[in-house]
Scaffold this active site. Structure first.
Site, PDB file in Angstrom:
ATOM      1  N   ASP A 174      36.620 -16.918 -19.933  1.00  0.00           N
ATOM      2  CA  ASP A 174      35.523 -15.530 -20.800  1.00  0.00           C
ATOM      3  C   ASP A 174      36.449 -16.803 -22.629  1.00  0.00           C
ATOM      4  O   ASP A 174      36.890 -17.405 -22.196  1.00  0.00           O
ATOM      5  CB  ASP A 174      36.862 -14.690 -21.282  1.00  0.00           C
ATOM      6  CG  ASP A 174      35.911 -14.050 -21.777  1.00  0.00           C
ATOM      7  OD1 ASP A 174      36.079 -12.829 -21.676  1.00  0.00           O
ATOM      8  OD2 ASP A 174      35.610 -14.247 -23.195  1.00  0.00           O
TER       9      ASP A 174
ATOM     10  N   SER B 163      38.844  -2.633 -29.714  1.00  0.00           N
ATOM     11  CA  SER B 163      38.360  -1.464 -28.794  1.00  0.00           C
ATOM     12  C   SER B 163      38.270  -2.359 -27.815  1.00  0.00           C
ATOM     13  O   SER B 163      37.259  -0.982 -27.073  1.00  0.00           O
ATOM     14  CB  SER B 163      37.184  -2.173 -30.318  1.00  0.00           C
ATOM     15  OG  SER B 163      36.756  -3.807 -29.642  1.00  0.00           O
ATOM     16  N   ASN B 164      38.514  -3.274 -26.891  1.00  0.00           N
ATOM     17  CA  ASN B 164      38.315  -3.823 -26.023  1.00  0.00           C
ATOM     18  C   ASN B 164      39.064  -2.567 -25.227  1.00  0.00           C
ATOM     19  O   ASN B 164      38.857  -2.289 -23.763  1.00  0.00           O
ATOM     20  CB  ASN B 164      39.087  -5.126 -25.105  1.00  0.00           C
ATOM     21  CG  ASN B 164      37.888  -5.976 -26.063  1.00  0.00           C
ATOM     22  OD1 ASN B 164      38.576  -7.459 -26.669  1.00  0.00           O
ATOM     23  ND2 ASN B 164      36.887  -5.777 -26.774  1.00  0.00           N
ATOM     24  N   LEU B 165      40.272  -2.056 -25.682  1.00  0.00           N
ATOM     25  CA  LEU B 165      41.430  -1.417 -24.625  1.00  0.00           C
ATOM     26  C   LEU B 165      41.215   0.138 -23.891  1.00  0.00           C
ATOM     27  O   LEU B 165      42.082   0.789 -22.728  1.00  0.00           O
ATOM     28  CB  LEU B 165      42.688  -1.226 -25.614  1.00  0.00           C
ATOM     29  CG  LEU B 165      43.540  -2.522 -25.866  1.00  0.00           C
ATOM     30  CD1 LEU B 165      44.912  -2.150 -27.144  1.00  0.00           C
ATOM     31  CD2 LEU B 165      43.597  -3.355 -24.683  1.00  0.00           C
TER      32      LEU B 165
ATOM     33  N   LYS C 124      41.842 -13.637 -23.830  1.00  0.00           N
ATOM     34  CA  LYS C 124      41.612 -12.265 -22.871  1.00  0.00           C
ATOM     35  C   LYS C 124      41.906 -13.445 -21.265  1.00  0.00           C
ATOM     36  O   LYS C 124      42.503 -12.629 -20.579  1.00  0.00           O
ATOM     37  CB  LYS C 124      39.934 -12.259 -22.808  1.00  0.00           C
ATOM     38  CG  LYS C 124      39.439 -10.738 -23.310  1.00  0.00           C
ATOM     39  CD  LYS C 124      38.403 -10.201 -23.247  1.00  0.00           C
ATOM     40  CE  LYS C 124      37.430  -9.390 -24.573  1.00  0.00           C
ATOM     41  NZ  LYS C 124      36.592  -9.558 -24.652  1.00  0.00           N
TER      42      LYS C 124
ATOM     43  N   CYS D 234      18.174 -13.509  -5.538  1.00  0.00           N
ATOM     44  CA  CYS D 234      19.000 -14.079  -6.758  1.00  0.00           C
ATOM     45  C   CYS D 234      18.247 -13.354  -7.446  1.00  0.00           C
ATOM     46  O   CYS D 234      18.059 -12.542  -8.284  1.00  0.00           O
ATOM     47  CB  CYS D 234      18.944 -15.433  -6.620  1.00  0.00           C
ATOM     48  SG  CYS D 234      17.355 -15.867  -7.723  1.00  0.00           S
TER      49      CYS D 234
ATOM     50  N   CYS E  93      27.932  -3.549 -25.078  1.00  0.00           N
ATOM     51  CA  CYS E  93      28.144  -2.142 -24.961  1.00  0.00           C
ATOM     52  C   CYS E  93      28.880  -2.129 -26.635  1.00  0.00           C
ATOM     53  O   CYS E  93      28.929  -1.062 -27.163  1.00  0.00           O
ATOM     54  CB  CYS E  93      29.252  -1.982 -24.527  1.00  0.00           C
ATOM     55  SG  CYS E  93      29.254  -2.236 -22.315  1.00  0.00           S
TER      56      CYS E  93
END
Lengths: 369, 93
Positions: free
Chosen positions: A172, A179-181, A196, A281, A298
């Site tokens: 990553d 804002s990820n939490l 991350k 695939c 998102c």
């Protein structure tokens, strides 16, 4: 069938039964320390003292053929009598036990390589038909690549680590943001600002020291994808760029590595297993990427925090099924989940014979994403 | 002949925010044509200028990809469900 309600067979007859199409369920009724020293291939462990409770899970069908063994044949005969009393009708006990089996020169006595700590940690797996010590050993030997340690990768990584998948390579390029939490439960408030992959590695090591974590702080590109896939058994696709997704797909197709693909949007998610040679695939499904406004991430569209959590855990589930070789992986099937409706929809997806990556005239090498 | 057309979340703004619209048509082409007549903004999202389906939009008829059936000629008997499904972004960020 004797009046005792079961039949005794010797080691050679037992072996013939186990090789026959009507292979009986093989149950080892010895104690843990005896099992640990070695057991017969394909056996389920259920010590004699617990068998009356364990049997319903091992053999829900009381007419199913069952073959019991112990060390010398005494305890398995007693266990067979117990099961006959519970209404089981197709019971055999191996006279002479595992000792007689070995003396008859019969092969495939396996020993579990799990440590006492591992036996405790994975005890719920060890009880499961289809997993057991053999399956757990497979997981501990397995290597999974997680592309992304975000909404999908975070829950998937946690559950794969908890399950004892021995090697997790995680790539990553982001750092943890507040804002990820709301959904990326592998990260914590105090690790905001940390890359991350490092944050994920901290959490995985705290959860399960059996897992070797290989954090790679960077982006998956056409240039590094082959080395990222090196030695990998299964990939969890938690990417959010189509460039990375196509690069991953094309390389995984070439190397024959299955990818558990997923996507999420607001209150809805989708999931499928892209297994080279066994189903479509990613390019079979989507030969060209949509314009950016048709597939907002998102960060633009919003997402209910639990949504990628649930879909990421479903990805981990599919990965475990592939690693263990059990169940029906979502190959050729696209599962849609509408969280607000509480409904699952399954669509059939097929290989495209003209696919640029996996079709008969594949040209993926030159394909532009 | 009424057919349910499931609109993907990314396109719902073009149909007044609803998930499912009812359309008529004996074939998928007729159903989708009726859809873009009723909701003109969708035309550009679903169809190329020559009337072909846009390649990044997959359409499923009764659970199967229409491209592996008869494409826009796929029959759509009453009561069947059509699902429009473009590629979805992932969840890294």
């Amino acid at each position: 069938m004797t009046t005792k309600g079961f039949t005794e067979v010797d080691a050679n007859a037992a072996q013939q039964l186990l090789a026959s199409p009507e292979r009986p369920i093989l149950i080892d009724v010895r104690e843990q320390n005896e099992w640990d020293a070695g057991y017969l291939h394909g056996a389920t462990h259920a010590p004699k003292g617990t068998i009356s409770f364990a049997i319903a899970n091992i053999a829900p069908d009381k007419s199913a053929p069952i073959l019991l063994y112990c060390a010398g044949g005494v305890r398995s005969a007693a266990a067979a009598e117990t099961l006959a009393g519970l209404g089981y009708t197709n019971l055999r006990s191996m006279a002479g036990g595992i000792k007689g089996w070995s003396e008859a020169g019969l092969p495939v006595v396996e020993t579990t390589t799990l440590t006492p700590e591992q036996k405790s940690r994975y005890s719920r797996h060890l009880l499961l038909p289809g997993v057991g010590a053999e399956g757990q050993a497979k997981l501990l030997d397995a290597r999974v690549l997680l592309v992304g340690a975000g909404g999908l990768g975070a829950p998937a990584a946690l559950y794969l680590a908890a399950a004892g998948v021995g090697h997790l390579r995680i790539i990553d390029f982001d750092v943890v943001e507040a804002s990820n939490l709301q959904r990326q439960v592998i990260h914590t408030t105090e690790r905001v600002g940390m890359p991350k992959v490092e944050s994920a590695a901290v959490q995985i090591r705290a959860l399960n020291p059996d897992v070797q974590v290989e954090p790679i702080n960077g982006a998956l590109t056409v240039d590094n994808v082959a080395s990222l896939l090196d030695g990998v058994d299964v990939v969890i696709d938690g990417t959010d760029t189509f460039e990375a997704r196509y690069a991953l797909n094309d390389a995984a197709v070439k190397l024959g590595i299955p990818v558990v693909h997923a996507g999420v949007f607001r209150f809805e998610g989708q999931l499928t297993v892209l297994a080279p040679g066994r189903g479509p695939c990613y390019r079979c499904l989507h030969p060209t990427p949509p314009p950016p406004e048709m597939a907002p991430g998102c960060g633009v569209a919003g997402v209910l925090g639990v949504l990628p959590g649930a879909i990421g855990v479903l990805q981990a589930t599919e990965a475990l099924k592939l690693l263990l070789g059990i169940g029906e992986p979502l190959i050729g099937r696209l599962l849609l989940w509408d969280a607000l409706e509480g409904s699952f929809t399954e669509l059939t997806v097929q290989r495209d014979p003209h696919c640029a990556a996996c079709g008969s005239a594949a040209t993926a090498k030159g394909v532009q994403s | 002949m009424s057919v349910s057309v499931r609109i993907p979340p990314v396109l719902r703004a073009h149909v007044g925010g609803v998930k499912v619209v009812q359309m008529s048509g004996a074939t998928l082409g007729e159903v989708l044509s009726a859809l873009v007549v009723a909701h003109a903004d969708l035309r550009e999202q679903i169809f190329e200028s020559d009337g072909a389906l846009r390649r990044w939009v997959n359409v499923y008829v009764d659970g199967a990809d229409a491209r592996h059936l008869a494409g826009l000629e796929t029959p759509t008997p009453a009561g069947i469900e059509v699902v429009i499904l473009p590629a979805m972004a992932g969840g890294s960020r």
